[in-house]
Each structure stands twice: as structure tokens, then as C-alpha cells.
Design a protein around this motif. Sequence first.
Motif, PDB file in Angstrom:
ATOM      1  N   TYR A  91       5.226   7.615 -16.508  1.00 42.75           N
ATOM      2  CA  TYR A  91       5.747   6.324 -16.950  1.00 42.75           C
ATOM      3  C   TYR A  91       4.665   5.397 -17.511  1.00 42.75           C
ATOM      4  O   TYR A  91       4.949   4.577 -18.390  1.00 42.75           O
ATOM      5  CB  TYR A  91       6.448   5.616 -15.781  1.00 42.75           C
ATOM      6  N   PHE A  92       3.447   5.496 -17.014  1.00 45.42           N
ATOM      7  CA  PHE A  92       2.389   4.580 -17.426  1.00 45.42           C
ATOM      8  C   PHE A  92       1.162   5.355 -17.912  1.00 45.42           C
ATOM      9  O   PHE A  92       0.796   6.379 -17.319  1.00 45.42           O
ATOM     10  CB  PHE A  92       1.972   3.689 -16.253  1.00 45.42           C
ATOM     11  N   PRO A  93       0.522   4.868 -18.975  1.00 38.79           N
ATOM     12  CA  PRO A  93      -0.733   5.498 -19.407  1.00 38.79           C
ATOM     13  C   PRO A  93      -1.833   5.214 -18.397  1.00 38.79           C
ATOM     14  O   PRO A  93      -1.803   4.202 -17.680  1.00 38.79           O
ATOM     15  CB  PRO A  93      -1.016   4.828 -20.751  1.00 38.79           C
ATOM     16  N   LEU A  94      -2.816   6.079 -18.351  1.00 38.63           N
ATOM     17  CA  LEU A  94      -3.908   5.929 -17.404  1.00 38.63           C
ATOM     18  C   LEU A  94      -4.665   4.612 -17.609  1.00 38.63           C
ATOM     19  O   LEU A  94      -5.225   4.052 -16.664  1.00 38.63           O
ATOM     20  CB  LEU A  94      -4.871   7.119 -17.532  1.00 38.63           C
ATOM     21  N   ALA A  95      -4.647   4.093 -18.834  1.00 37.57           N
ATOM     22  CA  ALA A  95      -5.360   2.852 -19.137  1.00 37.57           C
ATOM     23  C   ALA A  95      -4.799   1.659 -18.366  1.00 37.57           C
ATOM     24  O   ALA A  95      -5.482   0.646 -18.201  1.00 37.57           O
ATOM     25  CB  ALA A  95      -5.305   2.568 -20.634  1.00 37.57           C
ATOM     26  N   GLN A  96      -3.558   1.768 -17.890  1.00 42.25           N
ATOM     27  CA  GLN A  96      -2.946   0.676 -17.138  1.00 42.25           C
ATOM     28  C   GLN A  96      -3.148   0.809 -15.637  1.00 42.25           C
ATOM     29  O   GLN A  96      -2.679  -0.035 -14.868  1.00 42.25           O
ATOM     30  CB  GLN A  96      -1.448   0.588 -17.451  1.00 42.25           C
ATOM     31  N   TYR A 122      -3.358  12.730  -3.628  1.00 34.94           N
ATOM     32  CA  TYR A 122      -3.486  11.851  -4.791  1.00 34.94           C
ATOM     33  C   TYR A 122      -2.994  12.508  -6.085  1.00 34.94           C
ATOM     34  O   TYR A 122      -2.346  11.866  -6.912  1.00 34.94           O
ATOM     35  CB  TYR A 122      -4.939  11.410  -4.966  1.00 34.94           C
ATOM     36  N   TYR A 123      -3.317  13.762  -6.251  1.00 31.36           N
ATOM     37  CA  TYR A 123      -2.965  14.458  -7.495  1.00 31.36           C
ATOM     38  C   TYR A 123      -1.454  14.488  -7.705  1.00 31.36           C
ATOM     39  O   TYR A 123      -0.953  14.169  -8.797  1.00 31.36           O
ATOM     40  CB  TYR A 123      -3.523  15.879  -7.480  1.00 31.36           C
ATOM     41  N   LYS A 124      -0.712  14.836  -6.656  1.00 30.90           N
ATOM     42  CA  LYS A 124       0.736  14.958  -6.771  1.00 30.90           C
ATOM     43  C   LYS A 124       1.391  13.616  -7.104  1.00 30.90           C
ATOM     44  O   LYS A 124       2.302  13.545  -7.930  1.00 30.90           O
ATOM     45  CB  LYS A 124       1.324  15.525  -5.472  1.00 30.90           C
ATOM     46  N   HIS A 125       0.930  12.557  -6.455  1.00 34.82           N
ATOM     47  CA  HIS A 125       1.522  11.240  -6.690  1.00 34.82           C
ATOM     48  C   HIS A 125       1.147  10.704  -8.074  1.00 34.82           C
ATOM     49  O   HIS A 125       1.964  10.088  -8.760  1.00 34.82           O
ATOM     50  CB  HIS A 125       1.076  10.262  -5.607  1.00 34.82           C
ATOM     51  N   MET A 126      -0.093  10.987  -8.485  1.00 42.47           N
ATOM     52  CA  MET A 126      -0.560  10.472  -9.772  1.00 42.47           C
ATOM     53  C   MET A 126       0.238  11.085 -10.924  1.00 42.47           C
ATOM     54  O   MET A 126       0.484  10.424 -11.939  1.00 42.47           O
ATOM     55  CB  MET A 126      -2.048  10.767  -9.943  1.00 42.47           C
ATOM     56  N   LEU A 127       0.650  12.327 -10.778  1.00 47.95           N
ATOM     57  CA  LEU A 127       1.457  12.975 -11.811  1.00 47.95           C
ATOM     58  C   LEU A 127       2.737  12.191 -12.089  1.00 47.95           C
ATOM     59  O   LEU A 127       3.148  12.036 -13.239  1.00 47.95           O
ATOM     60  CB  LEU A 127       1.798  14.405 -11.392  1.00 47.95           C
ATOM     61  N   ARG A 128       3.360  11.684 -11.029  1.00 48.40           N
ATOM     62  CA  ARG A 128       4.601  10.925 -11.205  1.00 48.40           C
ATOM     63  C   ARG A 128       4.344   9.618 -11.953  1.00 48.40           C
ATOM     64  O   ARG A 128       5.097   9.240 -12.849  1.00 48.40           O
ATOM     65  CB  ARG A 128       5.235  10.601  -9.843  1.00 48.40           C
ATOM     66  N   TRP A 129       3.281   8.918 -11.586  1.00 47.86           N
ATOM     67  CA  TRP A 129       3.006   7.625 -12.211  1.00 47.86           C
ATOM     68  C   TRP A 129       2.645   7.779 -13.687  1.00 47.86           C
ATOM     69  O   TRP A 129       3.014   6.942 -14.514  1.00 47.86           O
ATOM     70  CB  TRP A 129       1.886   6.904 -11.456  1.00 47.86           C
ATOM     71  N   LEU A 130       1.940   8.864 -14.012  1.00 47.25           N
ATOM     72  CA  LEU A 130       1.530   9.053 -15.409  1.00 47.25           C
ATOM     73  C   LEU A 130       2.697   9.464 -16.311  1.00 47.25           C
ATOM     74  O   LEU A 130       2.553   9.477 -17.532  1.00 47.25           O
ATOM     75  CB  LEU A 130       0.409  10.096 -15.485  1.00 47.25           C
ATOM     76  N   SER A 181       0.804  -1.227   0.000  1.00 45.61           N
ATOM     77  CA  SER A 181       0.000   0.000   0.000  1.00 45.61           C
ATOM     78  C   SER A 181       0.831   1.269   0.000  1.00 45.61           C
ATOM     79  O   SER A 181       0.287   2.366  -0.164  1.00 45.61           O
ATOM     80  CB  SER A 181      -0.945  -0.009   1.218  1.00 45.61           C
ATOM     81  N   ASN A 182       2.153   1.156   0.180  1.00 45.01           N
ATOM     82  CA  ASN A 182       3.012   2.345   0.174  1.00 45.01           C
ATOM     83  C   ASN A 182       3.588   2.672  -1.197  1.00 45.01           C
ATOM     84  O   ASN A 182       4.265   3.695  -1.352  1.00 45.01           O
ATOM     85  CB  ASN A 182       4.177   2.161   1.162  1.00 45.01           C
ATOM     86  N   TYR A 183       3.369   1.826  -2.186  1.00 43.47           N
ATOM     87  CA  TYR A 183       3.986   2.063  -3.491  1.00 43.47           C
ATOM     88  C   TYR A 183       3.556   3.395  -4.104  1.00 43.47           C
ATOM     89  O   TYR A 183       4.373   4.125  -4.662  1.00 43.47           O
ATOM     90  CB  TYR A 183       3.614   0.935  -4.464  1.00 43.47           C
ATOM     91  N   PHE A 184       2.276   3.714  -4.019  1.00 42.46           N
ATOM     92  CA  PHE A 184       1.751   4.871  -4.742  1.00 42.46           C
ATOM     93  C   PHE A 184       2.379   6.178  -4.306  1.00 42.46           C
ATOM     94  O   PHE A 184       2.716   7.025  -5.135  1.00 42.46           O
ATOM     95  CB  PHE A 184       0.233   4.942  -4.574  1.00 42.46           C
ATOM     96  N   HIS A 185       2.573   6.381  -3.011  1.00 41.75           N
ATOM     97  CA  HIS A 185       3.005   7.693  -2.543  1.00 41.75           C
ATOM     98  C   HIS A 185       4.507   7.793  -2.288  1.00 41.75           C
ATOM     99  O   HIS A 185       4.992   8.863  -1.903  1.00 41.75           O
ATOM    100  CB  HIS A 185       2.242   8.097  -1.274  1.00 41.75           C
ATOM    101  N   ASN A 186       5.256   6.732  -2.488  1.00 39.82           N
ATOM    102  CA  ASN A 186       6.708   6.795  -2.300  1.00 39.82           C
ATOM    103  C   ASN A 186       7.421   7.047  -3.627  1.00 39.82           C
ATOM    104  O   ASN A 186       7.151   6.367  -4.621  1.00 39.82           O
ATOM    105  CB  ASN A 186       7.237   5.500  -1.676  1.00 39.82           C
ATOM    106  N   LYS A 187       8.318   7.999  -3.620  1.00 36.81           N
ATOM    107  CA  LYS A 187       9.052   8.333  -4.849  1.00 36.81           C
ATOM    108  C   LYS A 187       9.959   7.177  -5.271  1.00 36.81           C
ATOM    109  O   LYS A 187      10.393   6.383  -4.430  1.00 36.81           O
ATOM    110  CB  LYS A 187       9.896   9.596  -4.629  1.00 36.81           C
TER     111      LYS A 187
END
Length: 366
Positions: free
Chosen positions: A261-266, A251-259, A174-180
Motif C-alpha cells: 500500500y505504501f512506498p518505502l519512501a513513506q 519484520y519481513y512478513k509484516h513489511m511485505l503487507r505495508w509495502l 505500537s501494535n499497528y505494524f504487526h496487526n493485519k
Amino acid sequence: MSPNNYIYHEEAGLFPRAKGLCCRRISKTKILGVLLFVAIALFILMLSSPHYDLMNQKDDSGMKRHVLPKVTDYWGPASRPGHGSRFSDDIQNNIPVHKKTDLRQRLPQCLIIGVKKAGTGAMVQYLKLHPDIVIADKELNFFDYERNFKLGFDYYKSLMPPSYEGQITMEKTSNYFHNKDTEWRVYSMNTSMKMILLVREPIARAVSDYLQRKLKDKTTKELTPSFEELIIRPKNGKINEGYPGIRPSFYYKHMLRWLKYFPLAQIHIVDGDNLVRNPYEEVHAVEKFLGLPHLITPDRFVFSDKKGFYCMSIDGFNGTRQEQCLSRGKGRKHPDIDEGVMEMLTDLFRPLNKQFYKLIGRKFDW
């Protein structure tokens, strides 16, 4: 020697005429005996063949009988339940027979990346009801702990539960999303990785996070400062955005990092609040996202008046259904929060929530 003791082969067109070539006369009794011996030997060889299955022969109606092998057929003596087995009890006997092949450990094809206290533990238990999903039993913290990541992907694979060909291997931390750094580490392993993200009303999530941290240490929980003391900076009276319990809610700040590397569809986003109210609806959407048949039916979720939330209906060993609820830590009552602090948190999250909605093209009731 009498000519009656020989048979000459002089049939026209079959053998060349050569009166000197002959063989001894063989009696019909001996010929029948040899044929019978060969027939019996072939029948015995057929029965002993590993590819012969008596259960798959046609019955009187002309229909083929089809019997699934037991999961225990794949267990060696050292890996049977009760003998240090690494096999999960969630591997059921209702997996299609064509998928019961190539049992081995695999890297995950899907990750539950967070967020903490948004229902990730409940989602794991629900998805374990699906025969095509196997999930690691605990959080592995492989991508968010540098020391674990340096051990390599072979080490990571060694931590996975065995799966059959066609099943989806999953892991939840559960910590993957918010950890750089977790996003690029996941990308370096599998650019096609599918991810499940659970979100919840950010203030309620932060309070639940605080409560878990407080109760986790039984010896010092009475000395833990109040939520208000931890969330407000004493020097300036503003929100302490560095407090670990609040950081995952951005959520917004963390989601920016993930997007990046990965498209939202994934990335499939689960409404954690709706997961409490209607778990079947959210689990059904996850099955669709993973491309799996919808095998987790509504009757698998039973509301418990005693607990105040949904429990699972699982298959018992005697062929009946049994109720299984989540751990005692689920559904804790939250402490009352100062109204002034609640107003400050609402003002903090309001613009971030709106940006998050716009980023993912979806709105929540926050």
C-alpha cells in the motif's frame, strides 16, 4: 443683513458664479477646534483597533521589536491548565509566530506504527521536545481495533491534541505494524501518510515483550510460565510462532503487507538498538524525514549513570534545564534464556532478517 456676515464663493474656475449662494463666516478658532477634535478621535480609534500593536512600533534604533504571543492567549477560561484542559504541556512558546494560527484538532500526518518494545515510547518523548510536533498522549488503537475503526475518522480526529497551522500531528500505537488490516485502513484515510517504524534485534525484543506481559499483571506474574515454556511447543519441541510475544519480531512478513500500500519512501525505519546508544542520531534522522528544522540539539540528551541509559534535558519553569528520564519500566534486566532455545530462535530469525535487509535496502547488526 450686512454683507460682512457672509462669504461669497466666486473664485474663478472653482465654483460657478452665483451671487445668491453663500454661507456664514466661520471663525478660525472654531475651525481649529473641529480639526483638533477630529484628530483626537482618530488617534483613539487607532489605539483601540485590534490590528494596532504598540509593541511592533519602531524604536529609536529603527529596528522592529518582535514579541511572541503567549500560548495562554489562546486558552479560554475552561481550557487553562488545571481546569480540564486538553492542551498538551508540550506546546512551547518557541513556535514561530506565523504558525500560531488556526488552533484546532487535526487528523495525524504521521504515525509511529511500531514495533512494540523497540523504543516507541522513548521516541515519543524525544519528539515531544520539538515545537513543530504534537503527539497524542496515549495509544489509541484506532486502526488495529475494528470496533474503533468503525467509529470513523471524525471520531479519530476528536482524540487528537490541538495543533497550530504548520505543526505535525502524530499518534503512536505500537501494535499497528504487526496487526493485519491496519495497513489498508491507514491507506483509506491518507495515502500520503508518513510512518515511523522502530525495529530491534528480534530475539531481545521478544524477551522484552515477554517480560512486560509477565510484569503487567501483578497478581499472576509469579504464576507466569517461563519464556522457554511459552516459546517452545511441548508436542514437537519447535518454536511456537503463534505466541503473541514473538509475532511482532517477524519484520519481513509484516513489511511485505505495508509495502503493498505504501512506498518505502513513506516509511522511516529507526534502529531501536542505536536509539538506546545514540538517541540524538536517530531523532535527527526523524526530523529530516519529516522535513522539520533540526531543533532537538545534542545537549537535550544526558546519559544517566544511575539509569544506564539516556535521559532528557527539558526546560524548567524557572528558566533552567531539568533532567527527565523515561518510566521505571525502561531498561529492565532480561532473564537468562536457555542456550538451546536461543540457538533455535537464531536459526528461525536468520533467514527472515536477511530477507528484511534486502527488502528495505539496509542492514542491521543482528
